[in-house]
Design a protein around this motif. Structure first.
Motif, short mmCIF file in Angstrom:
data_model
loop_
_atom_site.label_atom_id
_atom_site.label_comp_id
_atom_site.label_asym_id
_atom_site.label_seq_id
_atom_site.Cartn_x
_atom_site.Cartn_y
_atom_site.Cartn_z
N ILE A 35 -19.69 67.36 101.81
CA ILE A 35 -19.07 66.36 102.68
C ILE A 35 -18.53 67.09 103.91
CG2 ILE A 35 -17.09 64.76 102.91
CD1 ILE A 35 -17.50 64.10 99.92
N GLY A 36 -18.56 66.41 105.04
CA GLY A 36 -18.03 67.01 106.26
C GLY A 36 -17.12 66.06 107.00
N PHE A 37 -16.28 66.63 107.84
CA PHE A 37 -15.41 65.88 108.74
C PHE A 37 -15.90 66.16 110.14
CE2 PHE A 37 -11.82 65.84 111.69
CZ PHE A 37 -11.15 64.66 111.38
N SER A 38 -16.23 65.11 110.89
CA SER A 38 -16.76 65.33 112.23
C SER A 38 -16.33 64.22 113.16
CB SER A 38 -18.29 65.38 112.20
OG SER A 38 -18.82 65.50 113.52
N ASN A 39 -16.18 64.56 114.43
CA ASN A 39 -15.92 63.53 115.42
C ASN A 39 -17.09 62.56 115.44
OD1 ASN A 39 -17.63 64.08 118.10
ND2 ASN A 39 -17.09 66.05 117.17
N THR A 40 -16.79 61.32 115.74
CA THR A 40 -17.79 60.26 115.69
C THR A 40 -18.92 60.51 116.67
OG1 THR A 40 -15.92 58.78 115.23
CG2 THR A 40 -18.05 57.76 115.63
N THR A 41 -18.61 61.12 117.81
CA THR A 41 -19.65 61.39 118.81
C THR A 41 -20.73 62.30 118.24
OG1 THR A 41 -17.98 61.18 120.54
CG2 THR A 41 -20.07 62.18 121.15
N LYS A 100 -32.12 60.92 114.28
CA LYS A 100 -32.64 60.59 112.95
C LYS A 100 -32.30 61.64 111.91
CE LYS A 100 -34.60 57.06 114.95
NZ LYS A 100 -33.96 55.72 114.88
N LEU A 101 -31.19 62.35 112.11
CA LEU A 101 -30.77 63.29 111.09
C LEU A 101 -30.20 62.52 109.91
CD1 LEU A 101 -29.12 66.11 113.23
CD2 LEU A 101 -31.49 65.85 112.50
N PRO A 102 -30.38 63.03 108.69
CA PRO A 102 -30.06 62.27 107.47
C PRO A 102 -28.57 62.30 107.11
CG PRO A 102 -30.93 64.40 106.86
CD PRO A 102 -31.01 64.33 108.36
N VAL A 103 -27.73 61.70 107.95
CA VAL A 103 -26.29 61.67 107.69
C VAL A 103 -25.78 60.24 107.67
CG1 VAL A 103 -25.88 63.95 108.69
CG2 VAL A 103 -25.73 61.93 110.15
N LYS A 104 -24.70 60.03 106.92
CA LYS A 104 -24.04 58.73 106.87
C LYS A 104 -22.53 58.91 106.85
CE LYS A 104 -27.11 55.25 104.85
NZ LYS A 104 -28.38 55.90 105.17
N ILE A 105 -21.86 58.09 107.64
CA ILE A 105 -20.40 58.02 107.60
C ILE A 105 -19.99 57.38 106.29
CG2 ILE A 105 -18.40 56.86 108.63
CD1 ILE A 105 -19.88 57.12 111.35
N ILE A 106 -19.01 57.97 105.60
CA ILE A 106 -18.59 57.42 104.32
C ILE A 106 -17.14 56.94 104.32
CG2 ILE A 106 -20.29 58.69 102.97
CD1 ILE A 106 -18.08 60.69 102.22
N SER A 107 -16.29 57.49 105.18
CA SER A 107 -14.91 57.01 105.21
C SER A 107 -14.25 57.36 106.53
CB SER A 107 -14.08 57.60 104.05
OG SER A 107 -13.60 58.89 104.38
N ALA A 141 -9.79 53.83 124.51
CA ALA A 141 -9.58 52.59 123.77
C ALA A 141 -8.40 52.76 122.83
CB ALA A 141 -10.82 52.20 122.97
N PRO A 142 -7.59 51.72 122.63
CA PRO A 142 -6.53 51.81 121.62
C PRO A 142 -7.14 51.95 120.23
CG PRO A 142 -6.22 49.90 123.07
CD PRO A 142 -7.61 50.42 123.33
N ASN A 143 -6.51 52.74 119.40
CA ASN A 143 -6.92 52.89 118.00
C ASN A 143 -8.39 53.33 117.87
OD1 ASN A 143 -4.33 51.80 117.20
ND2 ASN A 143 -5.16 49.78 117.68
N LEU A 144 -8.81 54.21 118.76
CA LEU A 144 -10.18 54.69 118.76
C LEU A 144 -10.47 55.53 117.51
CD1 LEU A 144 -12.80 55.07 120.57
CD2 LEU A 144 -11.73 57.22 121.32
N THR A 145 -11.54 55.21 116.81
CA THR A 145 -11.95 56.05 115.69
C THR A 145 -12.45 57.38 116.25
OG1 THR A 145 -12.46 54.28 114.14
CG2 THR A 145 -13.61 56.35 113.81
N ILE A 146 -11.72 58.43 115.97
CA ILE A 146 -12.01 59.74 116.54
C ILE A 146 -12.98 60.53 115.66
CG2 ILE A 146 -11.03 61.93 117.31
CD1 ILE A 146 -10.20 59.41 118.94
N ALA A 147 -12.75 60.51 114.37
CA ALA A 147 -13.57 61.29 113.45
C ALA A 147 -13.61 60.63 112.09
CB ALA A 147 -13.03 62.72 113.33
N THR A 148 -14.66 60.93 111.35
CA THR A 148 -14.84 60.35 110.03
C THR A 148 -15.37 61.42 109.07
OG1 THR A 148 -17.13 59.69 110.49
CG2 THR A 148 -15.40 58.08 111.00
N TYR A 149 -15.35 61.09 107.79
CA TYR A 149 -15.99 61.92 106.79
C TYR A 149 -17.40 61.39 106.57
CZ TYR A 149 -11.50 64.08 105.92
OH TYR A 149 -10.32 64.78 106.09
N PHE A 150 -18.33 62.31 106.29
CA PHE A 150 -19.73 61.92 106.16
C PHE A 150 -20.42 62.80 105.12
CE2 PHE A 150 -19.82 65.54 108.91
CZ PHE A 150 -21.05 66.15 108.69
N SER A 151 -21.59 62.37 104.71
CA SER A 151 -22.43 63.19 103.83
C SER A 151 -23.88 62.94 104.21
CB SER A 151 -22.17 62.82 102.36
OG SER A 151 -22.82 63.74 101.49
#
Length: 324
Positions: A91-97, A106-113, A223-233
């Motif tokens: 699992i990784g933590f990465s900025n949304t960008t 088309k890299l095989p990643v998905k945001i999970i939380s 933007a207010p409350n901008l999603t900056i980063a998420t966890y992904f796998s």
């Protein structure tokens, strides 16, 4: 932690090269039985954003799900994407960008939380573009022709700074971005190697303590409350270990909620994985955490990434975001 020297472009090239032979790049080769105890390597950056992971470990939220978390430190989201796709991390933590760029390729990643959100307004910001005491840079337009450090090129830093500059009537194309890891940015600013430093907490407070002042709060000005980063796998790990991912998300959501409600736990936790002094931990502005992904701001990030040429086409967010 050893410094990672890859530029973003080289990182993505390495990932793309790895994708066709993912099993040979260290990818997971088998699944996990439901409810089985698992150890997860999770790629993170040593900044306040990831405090919920450490708070959740301390509170036993992951242990309740039979998960042992082994944090793996890196300097930016692009490098974490590389290591996660290669199978070095589950699992990784990465900025949304960075994840949107990966999705567009088309890299095989998905945001999970959810990982961390910007504040509701600039007065509550935990990010800043800092200029040192005595600088002649006093307005966003003064950044034209100047050098600004970001922890990774073509990620959330440049994307939001570009947006804030554009809103202020400045020409963002005249700004030069260079990569400097967050822990080194304030020293680079004080030494005059850069004209301004983009940092997040705890390094905003550290910089202010050295006399620097904020010029922009680019997250909140985007933007207010901008999603900056998420966890992904990766798609492969998720498909073979869906129960593990479900358990991680449950523990993570509990951690996000608890952390938001207990700021003292954050100020204690950051002392364990950063080198800031206790007084800076007590003074810093805290990020915002909640379980909701705030998808509209992810959609905005994808649009801006295309506008600034980070990507050619926006990824399908239904593919990029794992559905519960």
């Amino acid at each position: 932690m050893k410094p990672l020297k890859w530029a973003t472009a080289l990182v993505l090239i390495a990932v793309v090269a790895c994708v066709p032979a993912l099993a040979g790049c260290g990818g997971d080769s088998g699944g996990t039985a439901e409810g089985e105890a698992v150890t997860l390597k999770v790629g993170v950056i040593p900044i306040a954003d990831v405090a919920p992971l450490f708070v959740g470990m301390e509170r036993g939220f992951f242990k309740e799900e039979k998960l042992t978390i082994k944090p793996q430190f890196a300097e930016g989201g692009a490098a974490i994407v590389t290591s996660t796709v290669a199978g070095d991390y589950q699992i990784g933590f990465s900025n949304t960008t960075s994840l949107i760029i990966a999705g567009s390729k088309k890299l095989p990643v998905k945001i999970i939380s959810q990982g961390v959100l910007g504040a509701a307004s600039p007065d509550k910001a935990w990010d800043a573009v800092l200029v040192k005491k005595g600088s002649d840079i006093r307005t966003p337009k003064d950044l034209e022709g100047k050098t600004v450090s970001v922890n990774t090129l073509q990620n959330v830093g440049p994307l939001t700074i570009n947006t804030a500059l554009k809103k202020a009537g400045a020409d963002y194309t005249k700004v030069k971005y260079i990569e400097v890891p967050f822990p080194d940015a304030n020293a680079a600013l004080q030494a005059g190697r850069i004209d301004a430093a983009f940092v997040v907490e705890p390094f905003v407070t550290q910089g202010k303590g050295q006399g620097s002042t904020p010029l922009l709060h680019s997250f909140e000005e985007t933007a207010p409350n901008l999603t900056i980063a998420t966890y992904f796998s990766t798609d492969e790990y998720i498909s073979k270990n869906g129960d593990v991912i479900d358990r991680f998300v449950r523990a993570m959501n509990k951690s996000l909620t608890y952390t938001q409600q207990h700021p003292e736990a954050v100020r204690k936790a950051v002392l364990d994985y950063t080198e800031i002094p206790p007084e800076a931990a007590q003074a810093m502005a805290l990020p915002q955490w909640r379980a909701d992904l705030n998808r509209p701001t992810i959609e905005l990030t994808a649009k801006l990434a295309k506008d600034y040429g980070f990507i050619e086409e926006e990824p399908n967010l239904d593919d990029l975001i794992r559905q519960p």
